[in-house]
Design a protein around this motif. Structure first.
Motif, short mmCIF file in Angstrom:
data_model
loop_
_atom_site.label_atom_id
_atom_site.label_comp_id
_atom_site.label_asym_id
_atom_site.label_seq_id
_atom_site.Cartn_x
_atom_site.Cartn_y
_atom_site.Cartn_z
N THR A 1 0.84 -1.20 0.00
CA THR A 1 0.00 0.00 0.00
C THR A 1 0.87 1.24 0.00
O THR A 1 2.01 1.23 0.52
N ARG A 2 0.34 2.31 -0.54
CA ARG A 2 1.16 3.51 -0.70
C ARG A 2 1.52 4.13 0.64
O ARG A 2 2.58 4.77 0.79
N THR A 3 0.68 3.97 1.65
CA THR A 3 0.92 4.61 2.94
C THR A 3 1.81 3.77 3.87
O THR A 3 2.22 4.26 4.92
N ALA A 4 2.09 2.53 3.51
CA ALA A 4 2.80 1.62 4.42
C ALA A 4 4.16 2.17 4.86
O ALA A 4 4.45 2.18 6.07
N PRO A 5 5.04 2.62 3.96
CA PRO A 5 6.35 3.13 4.42
C PRO A 5 6.21 4.33 5.35
O PRO A 5 6.95 4.44 6.33
N TYR A 6 5.26 5.22 5.04
CA TYR A 6 5.07 6.39 5.90
C TYR A 6 4.61 5.98 7.29
O TYR A 6 5.15 6.46 8.30
N LEU A 7 3.63 5.07 7.38
CA LEU A 7 3.12 4.65 8.68
C LEU A 7 4.18 3.92 9.48
O LEU A 7 4.28 4.08 10.70
N ALA A 8 5.00 3.10 8.81
CA ALA A 8 6.04 2.35 9.51
C ALA A 8 7.10 3.29 10.08
O ALA A 8 7.74 2.98 11.08
N THR A 9 7.31 4.43 9.44
CA THR A 9 8.29 5.40 9.93
C THR A 9 7.67 6.33 10.96
O THR A 9 8.31 6.69 11.95
N LYS A 10 6.43 6.72 10.74
CA LYS A 10 5.77 7.69 11.61
C LYS A 10 5.44 7.11 12.98
O LYS A 10 5.50 7.84 13.99
N CYS A 11 5.10 5.84 13.06
CA CYS A 11 4.72 5.25 14.35
C CYS A 11 5.85 5.32 15.37
O CYS A 11 5.63 5.76 16.50
N PRO A 12 7.08 4.87 15.05
CA PRO A 12 8.17 5.02 16.03
C PRO A 12 8.43 6.48 16.40
O PRO A 12 8.73 6.77 17.56
N GLN A 13 8.33 7.39 15.44
CA GLN A 13 8.54 8.80 15.75
C GLN A 13 7.49 9.32 16.71
O GLN A 13 7.79 10.09 17.64
N THR A 14 6.25 8.90 16.50
CA THR A 14 5.18 9.32 17.41
C THR A 14 5.38 8.73 18.80
O THR A 14 5.15 9.41 19.82
N LEU A 15 5.79 7.48 18.87
CA LEU A 15 6.09 6.86 20.17
C LEU A 15 7.19 7.64 20.90
O LEU A 15 7.13 7.83 22.12
#
Length: 460
Positions: free
Chosen positions: A39-53
């Motif tokens: 999915t197009r959003t997968a790389p962004y979500l995988a990177t954004k989640c650790p940053q948000t944590l």
């Protein structure tokens, strides 16, 4: 990692799939509840989640949050600390922050892996075992037990050598910080020559160039014997340095120009360590340029390159000195740009914006370490040249006489003080070559340095 990140229930309707176990069953409409590959959003979500944590846990777990925010790329992390205690605390905080299981742990100290189950460890860190197991992290080969980086070279013998094959083989040499740039720069110039000949991608090389590439490729395997210490401040029993400086050396030739960045660390016990930090090279333009202009391009590269290094290594407060063996270029840098043609003037302006005139120094061509970048060296010569430079530094660091009459002042006058105003490096420790597990070639190199260091001590 993707499958450990949950999608918000309101957004799962965008991840519908038709599914059935067997061809005779009815199709069922399912919703995927986790981040999905493709999915197009997968790389962004995988990177954004650790940053948000990391942002949400800054106050509760400051060390772990800082490492998660700056030292991770998607699901791979590379971080360290100045002490074992701090490193253990970072590990514990990372485990507490992460909502998904962290695996493939690897460290250069057994204590850092305490409490991590063997199945979650990347390698078995048995320090009594002489075998050096390597770990590939973000494309870099790391030997945890000896704490060294290693260059991996994959060369395959091909009957037909083409431009496509050559570019493919060069792309396999992953050297992000330019530790073996003096070798690979020769290949860059070779590829530029292929473009000048206007060869097609799958066209066989001319007869006169085929043997040259075969000889170079056969020598590339020598790079696998070179190991680079990961810890740049590993002098004085790995004590934290009191001050650090960056020294940027620039040089150019008719075919290539480049810069080499060294870090100089002063330790509380008076010792000084100097080590290569990174380098960068570029082939000269196809349109022939005068050497002073290429030297100016090298100094511009030298002004730009350390900016990222200082940010990544948190060395913003460290002093920086830039060196060039071109007196013409140094004169240009200290002049008014409007006096020169556009090519020179534009580069002077950029250099003056990034650096101060008092940061620039002159170094003779013979003492400029960036000279190896501008002319290139063979893989088997890279080790020898490094040993010669280190031996020269050891000899010029031997103590001659105390600098003061104070008995508590242990700093001695050395030949290096007459050359650059200070010792070039610390005297080689006699215990530096004690482990039989070191690679034989690196061990021989260290033994040569130790011999010269001991001779210097006997001649005091």
């Amino acid at each position: 990692m993707y499958r450990q990140i949950q999608i918000h229930p309101d957004d799962r309707r965008f991840q519908n799939i038709w599914w059935r176990e067997h061809s005779n069953e009815k199709l069922r409409l399912l919703q995927l509840s986790t981040v999905t590959y493709g999915t197009r959003t997968a790389p962004y979500l995988a990177t954004k989640c650790p940053q948000t944590l990391a942002i949400n846990n800054k106050s509760k777990y400051p060390l772990g949050a800082a490492a998660l925010e700056t030292d991770f790329y998607v699901d791979d992390g590379l971080c360290g600390a100045n002490t074992i205690t701090e490193a253990v605390e970072i590990k514990n905080q990372l485990i507490n922050i992460q909502t998904y299981k962290v695996r493939k742990w690897s460290a250069n100290h057994q204590q850092l892996l305490h409490g991590i189950s063997p199945e979650d460890q990347e390698v078995d860190l048995n320090l009594l075992d002489e075998e050096h197991t390597s770990v590939k992290t973000l494309g870099i080969i790391w030997l945890p037990k000896s704490d060294h980086f290693r260059i991996k070279v994959n060369t395959e013998t091909e009957n037909k050598v083409t431009k496509r094959i050559i570019c493919s083989e060069l792309a396999r040499i992953f050297d992000p910080v330019g530790l073996v740039n003096p070798v690979t720069v020769q290949a860059k110039m070779f590829v530029q020559r292929l473009w000048q000949l206007q060869l097609d991608w799958d066209e066989t090389l001319p007869e006169e160039m085929h043997p040259k590439w075969d000889r170079f490729r056969s020598k590339l395997k020598e790079l696998q014997h070179i190991q680079i210490p990961r810890h740049v401040n590993n002098q004085s029993e790995k004590k934290n340095p009191k001050t650090t400086q960056l020294h940027v050396f620039c040089d150019a030739s008719q075919g290539v120009y480049g810069v080499a960045v060294y870090i100089r660390s002063s330790f509380p016990d008076g010792t000084i360590g100097v080590q290569l930090l990174a380098s960068k090279s570029r082939v000269a333009p196809l349109k022939t340029q005068l050497i002073p202009r290429l030297e100016l391009c090298a100094t511009l590269l030298g002004a730009n390159f350390p900016t990222r290094i200082k940010t990544d290594l948190h060395l913003e407060q460290s002093k920086m000195f830039l060196w060039s063996d071109s007196e013409i270029t140094l004169y240009w840098i200290n002049s008014e740009p409007s006096k020169y043609q556009v090519f020179v003037a534009n580069r002077i302006v950029k250099i003056q914006e990034l650096t101060l005139s008092e940061q620039w120094r002159h170094v003779s061509s013979k003492l400029n370490p960036a000279d190896m970048l501008s002319r290139g060296v063979n893989p088997q010569d890279l080790e020898l040249e490094t040993v010669v430079i280190q031996i020269e530094a050891i000899l010029n660091s031997r103590p001659i006489t105390p600098q003061s009459s104070d008995l508590n002042d242990l700093i001695a006058l050395t030949p290096g003080h007459f050359l650059i105003g200070e010792p070039l490096t610390a005297m080689q420790e006699t215990s530096s070559v004690s482990s039989g597990s070191l690679p034989s070639r690196w061990k021989a190199s260290a033994q040569i340095q130790q011999t010269f260091g001991q001779d210097g001590q006997r001649n005091i």
